[in-house]
Design a protein around this motif. Structure first.
Motif, PDB file in Angstrom:
ATOM      1  N   LYS A 236     -40.838  -7.706  67.302  1.00 40.87           N
ATOM      2  CA  LYS A 236     -39.492  -8.220  67.555  1.00 40.87           C
ATOM      3  C   LYS A 236     -38.472  -7.251  66.974  1.00 40.87           C
ATOM      4  O   LYS A 236     -38.522  -6.944  65.791  1.00 40.87           O
ATOM      5  CB  LYS A 236     -39.300  -9.587  66.890  1.00 40.87           C
ATOM      6  CG  LYS A 236     -40.227 -10.669  67.388  1.00 40.87           C
ATOM      7  CD  LYS A 236     -39.955 -11.987  66.693  1.00 40.87           C
ATOM      8  CE  LYS A 236     -40.387 -11.904  65.238  1.00 40.87           C
ATOM      9  NZ  LYS A 236     -40.233 -13.149  64.501  1.00 40.87           N
ATOM     10  N   THR A 237     -37.560  -6.811  67.804  1.00 41.77           N
ATOM     11  CA  THR A 237     -36.422  -6.014  67.349  1.00 41.77           C
ATOM     12  C   THR A 237     -35.174  -6.862  67.549  1.00 41.77           C
ATOM     13  O   THR A 237     -34.854  -7.257  68.673  1.00 41.77           O
ATOM     14  CB  THR A 237     -36.316  -4.690  68.140  1.00 41.77           C
ATOM     15  OG1 THR A 237     -37.407  -3.842  67.765  1.00 41.77           O
ATOM     16  CG2 THR A 237     -35.008  -3.966  67.851  1.00 41.77           C
ATOM     17  N   GLY A 238     -34.503  -7.169  66.445  1.00 40.23           N
ATOM     18  CA  GLY A 238     -33.259  -7.928  66.539  1.00 40.23           C
ATOM     19  C   GLY A 238     -32.107  -7.006  66.884  1.00 40.23           C
ATOM     20  O   GLY A 238     -32.110  -5.830  66.515  1.00 40.23           O
TER      21      GLY A 238
ATOM     22  N   GLN B 127     -27.965 -14.959  56.364  1.00 38.32           N
ATOM     23  CA  GLN B 127     -27.554 -15.757  57.513  1.00 38.32           C
ATOM     24  C   GLN B 127     -26.267 -16.538  57.220  1.00 38.32           C
ATOM     25  O   GLN B 127     -25.374 -16.609  58.065  1.00 38.32           O
ATOM     26  CB  GLN B 127     -28.663 -16.720  57.913  1.00 38.32           C
ATOM     27  CG  GLN B 127     -29.860 -16.024  58.509  1.00 38.32           C
ATOM     28  CD  GLN B 127     -31.018 -16.970  58.768  1.00 38.32           C
ATOM     29  OE1 GLN B 127     -30.862 -18.181  58.816  1.00 38.32           O
ATOM     30  NE2 GLN B 127     -32.203 -16.405  58.932  1.00 38.32           N
ATOM     31  N   THR B 128     -26.168 -17.095  56.035  1.00 34.40           N
ATOM     32  CA  THR B 128     -24.970 -17.849  55.656  1.00 34.40           C
ATOM     33  C   THR B 128     -23.733 -16.956  55.657  1.00 34.40           C
ATOM     34  O   THR B 128     -22.682 -17.327  56.186  1.00 34.40           O
ATOM     35  CB  THR B 128     -25.157 -18.497  54.262  1.00 34.40           C
ATOM     36  OG1 THR B 128     -26.253 -19.411  54.343  1.00 34.40           O
ATOM     37  CG2 THR B 128     -23.910 -19.228  53.812  1.00 34.40           C
TER      38      THR B 128
ATOM     39  N   TYR C  16     -23.802 -16.842  66.941  1.00 34.34           N
ATOM     40  CA  TYR C  16     -25.022 -17.630  67.074  1.00 34.34           C
ATOM     41  C   TYR C  16     -26.172 -16.643  67.099  1.00 34.34           C
ATOM     42  O   TYR C  16     -26.051 -15.529  67.594  1.00 34.34           O
ATOM     43  CB  TYR C  16     -25.007 -18.494  68.332  1.00 34.34           C
ATOM     44  CG  TYR C  16     -24.794 -17.710  69.602  1.00 34.34           C
ATOM     45  CD1 TYR C  16     -25.861 -17.137  70.289  1.00 34.34           C
ATOM     46  CD2 TYR C  16     -23.506 -17.518  70.109  1.00 34.34           C
ATOM     47  CE1 TYR C  16     -25.662 -16.393  71.430  1.00 34.34           C
ATOM     48  CE2 TYR C  16     -23.304 -16.777  71.261  1.00 34.34           C
ATOM     49  CZ  TYR C  16     -24.383 -16.220  71.912  1.00 34.34           C
ATOM     50  OH  TYR C  16     -24.183 -15.478  73.049  1.00 34.34           O
ATOM     51  N   PHE C  17     -27.259 -17.043  66.508  1.00 31.05           N
ATOM     52  CA  PHE C  17     -28.445 -16.208  66.502  1.00 31.05           C
ATOM     53  C   PHE C  17     -29.643 -17.123  66.454  1.00 31.05           C
ATOM     54  O   PHE C  17     -29.621 -18.151  65.789  1.00 31.05           O
ATOM     55  CB  PHE C  17     -28.453 -15.202  65.339  1.00 31.05           C
ATOM     56  CG  PHE C  17     -27.918 -15.729  64.055  1.00 31.05           C
ATOM     57  CD1 PHE C  17     -28.734 -16.422  63.182  1.00 31.05           C
ATOM     58  CD2 PHE C  17     -26.592 -15.550  63.719  1.00 31.05           C
ATOM     59  CE1 PHE C  17     -28.237 -16.918  61.980  1.00 31.05           C
ATOM     60  CE2 PHE C  17     -26.081 -16.031  62.518  1.00 31.05           C
ATOM     61  CZ  PHE C  17     -26.909 -16.718  61.651  1.00 31.05           C
ATOM     62  N   ASP C  18     -30.660 -16.765  67.206  1.00 31.53           N
ATOM     63  CA  ASP C  18     -31.831 -17.619  67.315  1.00 31.53           C
ATOM     64  C   ASP C  18     -33.008 -17.140  66.472  1.00 31.53           C
ATOM     65  O   ASP C  18     -34.104 -17.665  66.598  1.00 31.53           O
ATOM     66  CB  ASP C  18     -32.245 -17.775  68.770  1.00 31.53           C
ATOM     67  CG  ASP C  18     -32.459 -16.439  69.468  1.00 31.53           C
ATOM     68  OD1 ASP C  18     -32.415 -15.393  68.787  1.00 31.53           O
ATOM     69  OD2 ASP C  18     -32.663 -16.447  70.691  1.00 31.53           O
ATOM     70  N   SER C  19     -32.753 -16.151  65.610  1.00 22.32           N
ATOM     71  CA  SER C  19     -33.839 -15.643  64.770  1.00 22.32           C
ATOM     72  C   SER C  19     -33.267 -14.922  63.557  1.00 22.32           C
ATOM     73  O   SER C  19     -32.100 -14.518  63.553  1.00 22.32           O
ATOM     74  CB  SER C  19     -34.710 -14.662  65.570  1.00 22.32           C
ATOM     75  OG  SER C  19     -33.978 -13.479  65.818  1.00 22.32           O
TER      76      SER C  19
END
Length: 167
Positions: A17-19, A128-129, A139-142
Motif C-alpha cells: 500500500k502506498t498512501g 491523524q488528529t 478525509y482519509f480511509d487509511s
C-alpha cells in the motif's frame, strides 16, 4: 490579488500500500484536495507489483497535476528483505514524478511527525488528529493516506511557509 495555489502531493511508499495525499498551499493556507491508496496484488511477482505501483503513482500525478512532490524516507528495520522491498516501492514514488520533471523532496518520518504534531516520536493516532486539525475537510480511509497528507504538510512547512490558517 489572489495568488495561485501550489499543489503538493505527498507519498507514503509501501509495496502493498502506498498512501498519497494532495494539498494546495495559498499564501499561508493549507487546503485539502484528495487522498487515497495505491495497492499492488500481493500474489503477483515483484516486477508486476512495481508496475502496478508505478501506474498508480502516475495516475495520481496526472489527475492532480502537482507542482511539487514529497516522499517519506525509508527507515531501516531489522528485516533486510522488507527494507529492500520498501526501497523498491520508494523508488517508484521518486521515479514517477522525476519522469514528469517535478521536483521531489524527501523527509524522514521523525521530521514529518515533528513538523505536524510537534514531537518526532508521535504515534499514528496523533498524526491523524493533527492532520484533521490542519485540514478540517480532509478525509482519509487509511493510516497510509493520513501519513501521506502529513508528508505533504511537512513539505509545505519546510518549503518556507511559516504559519497556516485553517481553510
Amino acid at each position: 490579488m489572489r495568488e495561485h495555489p501550489t499543489r503538493i502531493v505527498g507519498f507514503d511508499p509501501g509495496l502493498r500500500k502506498t498512501g498519497w495525499g494532495a494539498i494546495d498551499v495559498i499564501n499561508n493556507r493549507l487546503i485539502f484536495v484528495g487522498s487515497g491508496l495505491i495497492t499492488s496484488e500481493g500474489k503477483s511477482d515483484l516486477a508486476t507489483r512495481l508496475l502496478q505501483l508505478h501506474n498508480g503513482v502516475m495516475s495520481v500525478l496526472q489527475k492532480y497535476e502537482p507542482q511539487e512532490v514529497a516522499v517519506e524516507q525509508t527507515f531501516v528495520n531489522k528485516d533486510a528483505t522488507a527494507t529492500l522491498k520498501l526501497g523498491h516501492a520508494r523508488a517508484i514514488s521518486l521515479l514517477a514524478p522525476a519522469q514528469l520533471g517535478l521536483p521531489v523532496s524527501e523527509y524522514a518520518p521523525n521530521a514529518v511527525k515533528k513538523t505536524v504534531v510537534g514531537v518526532g516520536h508521535a504515534d499514528k493516532k496523533q498524526v491523524q488528529t493533527m492532520v484533521k486539525m490542519l485540514l478540517p475537510k480532509a478525509y482519509f480511509d487509511s493510516e497510509d493516506a493520513a501519513d501521506a497528507l502529513a508528508i505533504a504538510i511537512c513539505h509545505a512547512h519546510q518549503r518556507g511557509q511559516k504559519t497556516y490558517k485553517i481553510a
